[in-house]
Write an enzyme that holds these catalytic residues in place. Structure first.
Site, PDB file in Angstrom:
ATOM      1  N   LYS A  26      -7.818  -9.372  -9.386  1.00  0.00           N
ATOM      2  CA  LYS A  26      -8.989  -9.515  -8.531  1.00  0.00           C
ATOM      3  C   LYS A  26     -10.009  -8.414  -8.808  1.00  0.00           C
ATOM      4  O   LYS A  26      -9.648  -7.277  -9.111  1.00  0.00           O
ATOM      5  CB  LYS A  26      -8.586  -9.455  -7.047  1.00  0.00           C
ATOM      6  N   LYS A  84       0.811  -1.225   0.000  1.00  0.00           N
ATOM      7  CA  LYS A  84       0.000   0.000   0.000  1.00  0.00           C
ATOM      8  C   LYS A  84       0.841   1.270   0.000  1.00  0.00           C
ATOM      9  O   LYS A  84       0.407   2.301  -0.521  1.00  0.00           O
ATOM     10  CB  LYS A  84      -0.953   0.007   1.201  1.00  0.00           C
ATOM     11  N   LYS A  91     -13.002  -2.681  -5.868  1.00  0.00           N
ATOM     12  CA  LYS A  91     -13.730  -1.414  -5.919  1.00  0.00           C
ATOM     13  C   LYS A  91     -12.798  -0.256  -6.244  1.00  0.00           C
ATOM     14  O   LYS A  91     -13.258   0.848  -6.554  1.00  0.00           O
ATOM     15  CB  LYS A  91     -14.461  -1.172  -4.598  1.00  0.00           C
TER      16      LYS A  91
END
Length: 335
Positions: A198, A112, A201
């Site tokens: 994957k 991240k 969102k």
């Protein structure tokens, strides 16, 4: 037995969330004994840049979506972390036990923070300690985890073990060491635009995912436009090797129908996607349509959603208090 799961309220739930986790949460209400705790990880959400008003709205929308999916607040606790301050309190207490070497091994921070780690928040770095607090606060015995979360649960166990060793007696530990539950046959749902990524969102293309807020026409349109290949469907799963988009759509059908990929292929072998996609779309609408209807009926009722979260948080605070008190006492903190 006490089971706990959490999800970040970072936007609408999509099909991958539903088939990969939420449907399992709903089934656990009937299939597993003991307490079920489901929480919205809004404290985790502030570890990354966010818009405060959107976080508030997303927390309520996620609550509506979980209830629409079948989380029964009379049988399970549903709450958000911010309504239970003990999560943040226990994280600070556990920061004294967690070790830098443990946190340095956490792959999620590396993923991240990317190349610019110096500008990442301290909250993102200590995120796993808050996850440990989430779990340990309730004397959780079992945590459903996917492969990407096993490392965090292992850290929670390490923190619990070290804390118990350092500050408690062997016959009266402060924390329970949680066990992972890796549900069999969990669906791994990939993007409708790229069968190797994957469903997410965060993907900029809304056509890459089926949102639980999509209406029937939108779901069918997205399935019809999903990336595929020109070959027909094989009769066995081995025939999908090297065909990620085809494997994904067949896998979605199998997950929705609660059957195997081989069973789906036996019924649809030899078909092209011109025939298979409408069948998949109809199954999708049949499954998600009722969820969408319940969600729309609930999503704008702020008073009802806050009442649901207050109800769950009130019970969660009661469950959390003995553990938090024990942790303070074990550390010798005067209160």
């Amino acid at each position: 037995m006490r089971t706990l799961s959490g999800i970040q309220p970072t936007g609408n739930l999509h099909l991958g969330n539903y088939l990969g986790a939420i449907r399992n949460w709903v089934r656990m209400q009937d299939e597993m004994p003991g307490d079920k705790l489901y929480f919205l990880a809004d404290l985790h959400a502030i570890s990354m840049p966010h818009v405060p008003s959107e976080l508030t709205a997303n927390t309520r929308a996620m609550t509506a979506a979980l209830v629409a999916c079948g989380i029964d607040t009379d049988r399970s606790l549903l709450f958000n972390q911010a309504r239970v301050p003990a999560h943040a309190e226990l994280q600070w207490l556990l920061n004294g036990t967690a070790r830098l070497g443990w946190l340095n091994r956490m792959t999620q921070f590396k993923d991240k923070s990317g190349k610019n780690r110096e500008s990442a928040s301290a909250a993102l770095y200590t995120y796993p300690v808050l996850q440990a607090a989430d779990v340990l606060l309730y004397q959780t015995t079992h945590v459903p985890v996917g492969e990407d979360q096993k490392q965090h649960l292992e850290l929670a166990r390490d923190v619990a073990q070290k804390f118990n060793n350092d500050y408690a007696s062997e016959d009266a530990p402060v924390f329970t060491l949680p066990e992972p539950i890796i549900p069999a046959g969990l669906a791994r749902i990939m993007s409708l635009r790229d069968g190797t990524a994957k469903m997410s969102k965060s993907d900029p293309s809304d056509m890459s995912r089926i949102n639980l807020t999509d209406d029937a026409d939108t779901m069918m349109q997205k399935i019809r436009k999903a990336k595929t290949d020109p070959e027909v469907l094989p009769s066995e799963a081995d025939g999908l090797e090297g065909r990620p988009e085809a494997r994904n759509l067949v896998g979605i059908y199998a997950a929705l129908a609660d059957t195997s990929v081989d069973a789906v292929l036996r019924d649809h072998a030899g078909q092209g996607f011109g025939a298979f996609k409408p069948a998949l779309g109809e199954l999708l609408i049949e499954t998600l349509g009722p969820i969408n209807t319940r969600f729309i009926a609930l999503k704008d009722d702020i008073a009802a959603l806050d009442a649901i979260l207050d109800k769950g948080a009130e019970k969660a605070r009661v469950l959390a208090k003995p553990t938090l008190d024990a942790a303070y006492a074990a550390l010798g903190l005067c209160r």
